[in-house]
Design an enzyme around this catalytic site. Structure first.
Site, PDB file in Angstrom:
ATOM      1  CB  SER A  12      -0.927  -0.021   1.225  1.00 42.93           C
ATOM      2  OG  SER A  12      -0.204  -0.340   2.393  1.00 42.93           O
ATOM      3  CD  GLU A  14       0.511   7.254   5.607  1.00 45.17           C
ATOM      4  OE1 GLU A  14       0.366   6.140   6.134  1.00 45.17           O
ATOM      5  OE2 GLU A  14       0.971   8.250   6.215  1.00 45.17           O
ATOM      6  CG  ASP A 105       0.689  12.994  17.791  1.00 44.78           C
ATOM      7  OD1 ASP A 105       0.671  12.315  18.830  1.00 44.78           O
ATOM      8  OD2 ASP A 105       1.243  12.635  16.738  1.00 44.78           O
ATOM      9  CG  PHE A 210       8.957  13.415  10.809  1.00 38.36           C
ATOM     10  CD1 PHE A 210       7.887  14.165  11.244  1.00 38.36           C
ATOM     11  CD2 PHE A 210       8.718  12.156  10.269  1.00 38.36           C
ATOM     12  CE1 PHE A 210       6.596  13.676  11.146  1.00 38.36           C
ATOM     13  CE2 PHE A 210       7.428  11.650  10.177  1.00 38.36           C
ATOM     14  CZ  PHE A 210       6.371  12.421  10.618  1.00 38.36           C
ATOM     15  CG  HIS A 260       1.565   1.599   4.695  1.00 38.63           C
ATOM     16  ND1 HIS A 260       0.328   1.716   4.100  1.00 38.63           N
ATOM     17  CD2 HIS A 260       1.807   2.810   5.275  1.00 38.63           C
ATOM     18  CE1 HIS A 260      -0.144   2.942   4.299  1.00 38.63           C
ATOM     19  NE2 HIS A 260       0.726   3.627   5.009  1.00 38.63           N
TER      20      HIS A 260
HETATM   21  P1  FAD Z   1      -2.871   4.963  20.537  1.00 37.31           P
HETATM   22  O1  FAD Z   1      -2.906   3.559  20.072  1.00 37.31           O
HETATM   23  O2  FAD Z   1      -4.074   5.497  21.230  1.00 37.31           O
HETATM   24  O3  FAD Z   1      -1.603   5.109  21.489  1.00 37.31           O
HETATM   25  C1  FAD Z   1      -1.122   6.392  21.867  1.00 37.31           C
HETATM   26  C2  FAD Z   1      -0.330   6.287  23.165  1.00 37.31           C
HETATM   27  O4  FAD Z   1      -1.228   6.047  24.263  1.00 37.31           O
HETATM   28  C3  FAD Z   1       0.678   5.148  23.218  1.00 37.31           C
HETATM   29  O5  FAD Z   1       1.774   5.581  23.972  1.00 37.31           O
HETATM   30  C4  FAD Z   1      -0.072   4.039  23.940  1.00 37.31           C
HETATM   31  O6  FAD Z   1       0.813   3.127  24.588  1.00 37.31           O
HETATM   32  C5  FAD Z   1      -0.900   4.850  24.940  1.00 37.31           C
HETATM   33  N1  FAD Z   1      -2.183   4.225  25.288  1.00 37.31           N
HETATM   34  C6  FAD Z   1      -3.082   3.691  24.457  1.00 37.31           C
HETATM   35  N2  FAD Z   1      -4.179   3.255  25.137  1.00 37.31           N
HETATM   36  C7  FAD Z   1      -3.941   3.562  26.444  1.00 37.31           C
HETATM   37  C8  FAD Z   1      -4.691   3.394  27.649  1.00 37.31           C
HETATM   38  N3  FAD Z   1      -5.911   2.833  27.647  1.00 37.31           N
HETATM   39  N4  FAD Z   1      -4.151   3.836  28.804  1.00 37.31           N
HETATM   40  C9  FAD Z   1      -2.898   4.421  28.821  1.00 37.31           C
HETATM   41  N5  FAD Z   1      -2.161   4.601  27.705  1.00 37.31           N
HETATM   42  C10 FAD Z   1      -2.667   4.177  26.539  1.00 37.31           C
HETATM   43  N6  FAD Z   1      -1.472  10.960  12.855  1.00 37.31           N
HETATM   44  C11 FAD Z   1      -2.419  11.801  12.374  1.00 37.31           C
HETATM   45  O7  FAD Z   1      -2.717  12.824  12.999  1.00 37.31           O
HETATM   46  N7  FAD Z   1      -3.050  11.564  11.178  1.00 37.31           N
HETATM   47  C12 FAD Z   1      -2.792  10.456  10.443  1.00 37.31           C
HETATM   48  O8  FAD Z   1      -3.391  10.273   9.382  1.00 37.31           O
HETATM   49  C13 FAD Z   1      -1.804   9.541  10.924  1.00 37.31           C
HETATM   50  N8  FAD Z   1      -1.521   8.405  10.249  1.00 37.31           N
HETATM   51  C14 FAD Z   1      -0.637   7.497  10.782  1.00 37.31           C
HETATM   52  C15 FAD Z   1      -0.432   6.290  10.126  1.00 37.31           C
HETATM   53  C16 FAD Z   1       0.439   5.341  10.646  1.00 37.31           C
HETATM   54  C17 FAD Z   1       0.620   4.027   9.917  1.00 37.31           C
HETATM   55  C18 FAD Z   1       1.158   5.612  11.851  1.00 37.31           C
HETATM   56  C19 FAD Z   1       2.132   4.614  12.407  1.00 37.31           C
HETATM   57  C20 FAD Z   1       0.946   6.809  12.514  1.00 37.31           C
HETATM   58  C21 FAD Z   1       0.050   7.758  12.006  1.00 37.31           C
HETATM   59  N9  FAD Z   1      -0.219   8.961  12.658  1.00 37.31           N
HETATM   60  C22 FAD Z   1      -1.160   9.832  12.156  1.00 37.31           C
HETATM   61  C23 FAD Z   1       0.493   9.296  13.909  1.00 37.31           C
HETATM   62  C24 FAD Z   1      -0.296   8.888  15.175  1.00 37.31           C
HETATM   63  O9  FAD Z   1      -1.493   9.598  15.253  1.00 37.31           O
HETATM   64  C25 FAD Z   1       0.581   9.170  16.374  1.00 37.31           C
HETATM   65  O10 FAD Z   1       1.682   8.296  16.405  1.00 37.31           O
HETATM   66  C26 FAD Z   1      -0.135   9.201  17.720  1.00 37.31           C
HETATM   67  O11 FAD Z   1       0.764   9.765  18.665  1.00 37.31           O
HETATM   68  C27 FAD Z   1      -0.558   7.853  18.253  1.00 37.31           C
HETATM   69  O12 FAD Z   1      -1.593   7.327  17.535  1.00 37.31           O
HETATM   70  P2  FAD Z   1      -2.096   5.808  17.828  1.00 37.31           P
HETATM   71  O13 FAD Z   1      -3.269   5.594  16.985  1.00 37.31           O
HETATM   72  O14 FAD Z   1      -0.974   4.856  17.726  1.00 37.31           O
HETATM   73  O15 FAD Z   1      -2.537   5.970  19.376  1.00 37.31           O
END
Ligand code: FAD
Length: 279
Positions: A12, A14, A105, A210, A260
Site C-alpha cells: 500500500s 500513503e 496528536d 521528524f 506500506h
Molecule cells: P494509541 O494507540 O491510542 O496510542 C497512543 C499512546 O497512548 C501510546 O503511547 C499508547 O501506549 C498509549 N495508550 C493507548 N491506550 C492507552 C490506555 N488505555 N491507557 C494508557 N495509555 C494508553 N497521525 C495523524 O494525525 N493523522 C494520520 O493520518 C496519521 N496516520 C498514521 C499512520 C500510521 C501508519 C502511523 C504509524 C501513525 C500515524 N499517525 C497519524 C500518527 C499517530 O497519530 C501518532 O503516532 C499518535 O501519537 C498515536 O496514535 P495511535 O493511533 O498509535 O494511538
C-alpha cells in the site's frame, strides 16, 4: 515471525492531502504512476482535529473514482463522538469501506483530548458500524509517550480486541526491532498482519528532525554516513535507496506480510525501490 508468514502480502501507498491545487495536481501524477504497480490500497492521512477532513476525503474519492481502493485515515484526538460518527457516516455514504484509525496528536496549545482518548476507543466506535476494514498503527520501537514497552504492547492488543483487522508499523531502520516486536506480539496471541511501514529517504535532515518526535530511531551508522554527505543530494538519495531497498528485501524474505510506503506524495523513490525489489 511464524504468525506473519500465513498472511497474503499487502502492498500500500500513503499520501497526505495537498493544501493547494498545484499540490493536488502533483499528487494526481504521483498516484497515477504508483497505480501501475497495482497496490492493494492507497491511504490518505487526516490532520489532527479533523483539519483536513474535506481534503482527505477529496483525495480518497478521486483515487476511488479511478477504480482503486483508497482508505482515509481518521483520528480521534480533540474530537467529539458526534464528530466521529458524522465522519464515519460520510465515508460510508461515499462507498468507502477501508479506514486507518489513529489517535492523532494534540496540536500544541490545544486544550483537551476530547471525548475519545485512545485509538482503541476509536476502533470500538468504528466497529459498532460493522462496515469498515480497520487498520491501526503500531510501533516496533515503541510509541514515544508509552509508559513502558509492555504497556505499549498492551495498548496495541486493546486496539485489536476492539476490532482492528490489520496493523501498519511506524517506520523503522533497525530491522531487529520489527522482528522482536512481532515475536512479542505472537507471545501475546496477536496474529493479525503487521505490515512494516517504509519511509524512503529523500531529505535526510528533515527525516532526522521528524524521527526524533515520532518514536523512530535513525541508527548511528546511518546518521553519521548521511551527515558526512552534507548537501550532496544525489549521494544521499543513492545511499537511502540502497539502505531502504535492503531493509524491504530482508523483511519480505523473512515473511513480512507486505509493505506500506510513506510516499510523501512522491512516486520516484518508492517506485525505484519497488523495481529494485522486482515485485
Ligand atoms: P494509541 O494507540 O491510542 O496510542 C497512543 C499512546 O497512548 C501510546 O503511547 C499508547 O501506549 C498509549 N495508550 C493507548 N491506550 C492507552 C490506555 N488505555 N491507557 C494508557 N495509555 C494508553 N497521525 C495523524 O494525525 N493523522 C494520520 O493520518 C496519521 N496516520 C498514521 C499512520 C500510521 C501508519 C502511523 C504509524 C501513525 C500515524 N499517525 C497519524 C500518527 C499517530 O497519530 C501518532 O503516532 C499518535 O501519537 C498515536 O496514535 P495511535 O493511533 O498509535 O494511538
Amino acid at each position: 515471525m511464524e504468525s506473519q508468514k500465513k498472511h497474503p502480502r499487502t502492498f500500500s501507498f500513503e499520501f497526505f492531502p495537498p493544501k493547494t491545487p498545484e499540490g493536488m495536481e502533483k499528487l494526481r501524477a504521483t498516484w497515477k504512476q504508483l497505480a501501475q504497480l497495482k497496490p492493494r490500497f492507497f491511504s490518505c492521512t487526516y490532520g489532527a482535529g479533523g483539519s483536513t477532513r474535506d481534503r482527505t476525503l477529496e483525495t480518497v474519492l478521486e483515487i476511488q473514482a479511478a477504480g482503486h481502493r483508497a482508505a482515509p485515515h481518521i483520528s480521534c484526538i480533540g474530537a467529539t463522538r458526534a464528530d466521529i460518527a458524522a465522519t464515519l457516516e460520510l465515508y460510508k455514504s461515499k462507498g468507502i469501506g477501508h479506514i486507518v484509525a489513529l489517535r492523532g496528536d494534540l496540536p500544541s496549545g490545544a486544550a483537551s483530548a476530547g471525548e475519545v482518548r485512545y485509538a482503541s476507543d476509536l476502533v470500538a466506535l468504528i466497529r459498532e458500524r460493522n462496515h469498515f476494514h480497520i487498520e491501526v498503527a503500531c510501533y516496533p520501537e515503541f510509541h514515544p509517550q508509552a509508559r513502558s514497552p509492555r504497556e505499549d504492547l498492551a495498548s496495541f492488543k486493546r486496539k485489536i480486541e476492539a476490532g482492528a483487522d490489520a496493523a501498519i508499523t511506524q517506520y523503522f531502520y533497525n530491522i531487529d526491532s520489527y522482528f522482536r516486536f512481532v515475536d512479542d506480539c505472537e507471545a501475546l496471541g496477536i496474529d493479525l498482519p503487521i505490515v512494516p511501514g517504509i519511509m524512503p529517504i529523500g531529505n535526510f535532515s528533515q527525516l532526522a528532525r521528524f524521527s526524533d518526535n515520532c518514536g523512530a530511531e535513525i541508527p548511528r551508522w546511518l546518521r553519521l554516513k548521511m551527515q558526512s554527505l552534507g548537501d550532496d543530494v544525489a549521494s544521499i538519495r543513492s545511499l537511502g535507496l540502497d539502505v531502504v531497498t535492503e531493509l524491504c528485501d530482508r523483511l519480505l524474505s523473512a515473511g513480512a506480510p507486505g509493505l506500506h510506503f510513506y510516499t510523501m506524495n512522491q512516486a520516484g523513490l518508492t517506485s525505484t525501490i519497488w523495481q529494485r525489489l522486482d515485485l
